[in-house]
Design an enzyme around this catalytic site. Structure first.
Site, PDB file in Angstrom:
ATOM      1  N   ASN A  41      30.160  34.850  52.264  1.00 28.33           N
ATOM      2  CA  ASN A  41      30.533  35.532  51.023  1.00 28.33           C
ATOM      3  C   ASN A  41      31.485  36.673  51.359  1.00 28.33           C
ATOM      4  O   ASN A  41      31.331  37.319  52.394  1.00 28.33           O
ATOM      5  CB  ASN A  41      29.264  36.099  50.370  1.00 28.33           C
ATOM      6  CG  ASN A  41      29.547  36.870  49.086  1.00 28.33           C
ATOM      7  OD1 ASN A  41      30.268  36.394  48.212  1.00 28.33           O
ATOM      8  ND2 ASN A  41      28.999  38.068  48.972  1.00 28.33           N
ATOM      9  N   HIS A  91      32.517  40.354  50.069  1.00 30.15           N
ATOM     10  CA  HIS A  91      32.069  41.424  49.176  1.00 30.15           C
ATOM     11  C   HIS A  91      33.054  42.594  49.290  1.00 30.15           C
ATOM     12  O   HIS A  91      33.420  42.986  50.408  1.00 30.15           O
ATOM     13  CB  HIS A  91      30.646  41.880  49.542  1.00 30.15           C
ATOM     14  CG  HIS A  91      30.144  42.936  48.611  1.00 30.15           C
ATOM     15  ND1 HIS A  91      29.713  42.649  47.332  1.00 30.15           N
ATOM     16  CD2 HIS A  91      30.070  44.283  48.747  1.00 30.15           C
ATOM     17  CE1 HIS A  91      29.383  43.777  46.726  1.00 30.15           C
ATOM     18  NE2 HIS A  91      29.583  44.786  47.562  1.00 30.15           N
ATOM     19  N   GLU A  97      40.362  42.053  51.970  1.00 31.73           N
ATOM     20  CA  GLU A  97      39.767  40.747  51.623  1.00 31.73           C
ATOM     21  C   GLU A  97      40.635  39.559  52.028  1.00 31.73           C
ATOM     22  O   GLU A  97      40.144  38.606  52.647  1.00 31.73           O
ATOM     23  CB  GLU A  97      39.493  40.677  50.114  1.00 31.73           C
ATOM     24  CG  GLU A  97      38.470  41.679  49.645  1.00 31.73           C
ATOM     25  CD  GLU A  97      38.123  41.491  48.183  1.00 31.73           C
ATOM     26  OE1 GLU A  97      37.923  40.357  47.738  1.00 31.73           O
ATOM     27  OE2 GLU A  97      38.045  42.508  47.473  1.00 31.73           O
TER      28      GLU A  97
END
Ligand code: GAR
Length: 214
Positions: free
Chosen positions: A114, A116, A187
């Site tokens: 994932n 975050h 990211e």
């Protein structure tokens, strides 16, 4: 871990704009991610722009929405079925904002990651997602934020951390401006990097912590 013959197959799960999905697509195309095939994209939201991005790139894409099922259990079952059909080696949650079914966590332990938008353990857990993370960071007045890629376990944002990258807060930041900078500087870099590391057998989990052997 995760080594086998042929490229690693990933399923990317999305809910919204899909800029992280785009970063993955671009990185596979330009060779920043190697040994990896994007087998499919699954969204919980039929209007997610991420689905368009998948279709434009000829990646099989589908929507599985909780709204189309009578119960959460039924949705969870269908979601897991849909994921399994792609026979993924790795599931990538790229802005997927739905609670992951427990059976899926079990089945894909250390095979589901994932992204975050904070430096875990800051600004994470229940209620911290999307823009809310950046609003909270600005409210608290922190000077450094960032992003984290981690394996998914039963908790919310509690799994073993694979990569993190820090980003500076500017004094005139709005939540939107900060969100954009965290995406651009952190990211879109660490998510493709984590996938490449995993695809090339460089990521190990021991004692709930990640070791990277390059
Ligand atoms: C990203 O900022 C991602 O980190 C965040 O949602 C955004 C999705 O953007 N995820 C979470 O908050 C998970 N708790 P995108 O659809 O453009 O990739």
């Amino acid at each position: 871990m995760l080594r086998k013959d042929g490229p690693m197959r990933i399923v990317v799960m999305v809910s919204g704009g899909g800029t992280n999905l785009q970063a993955i697509i671009d990185s596979v195309r330009d060779g920043q991610i190697t040994n990896t095939e994007i087998a499919g994209v699954i969204s919980n939201n039929k209007n997610a722009y991420a689905l368009e991005r998948a279709r434009e790139n000829n990646i099989p894409a589908m929507c599985i929405s909780p709204k189309d099922y009578v119960s959460r259990e039924e949705f969870n079952e269908k979601l897991l079925e849909a994921v399994n059909e792609f026979s993924p080696d790795l599931i990538v949650l790229a802005g997927f904002l739905v609670v992951i079914p427990p059976a899926m966590i079990e089945r894909y332990r250390n095979r589901m990651i994932n992204i975050h938008p904070s430096l875990i353990p800051s600004f994470c857990g229940k209620g911290y997602y999307g823009l809310k993370v950046h609003e909270a960071a600005l409210k608290r007045g922190v000077k450094v934020v960032g992003a984290t890629v981690h394996f998914v376990d039963e908790g919310t944002d509690t799994g073993p951390i694979i990569l993190q990258k820090a980003v500076e807060v500017h004094s005139d930041d709005t939540p939107e401006a900060l969100q954009r900078r965290v995406m651009e500087q952190a990211e879109w870099k660490i998510l493709p990097r984590a996938i490449d590391l995993i695809a090339n057998g460089k990521v190990y989990v021991a004692d709930n912590r990640v070791i990277i052997r390059e």
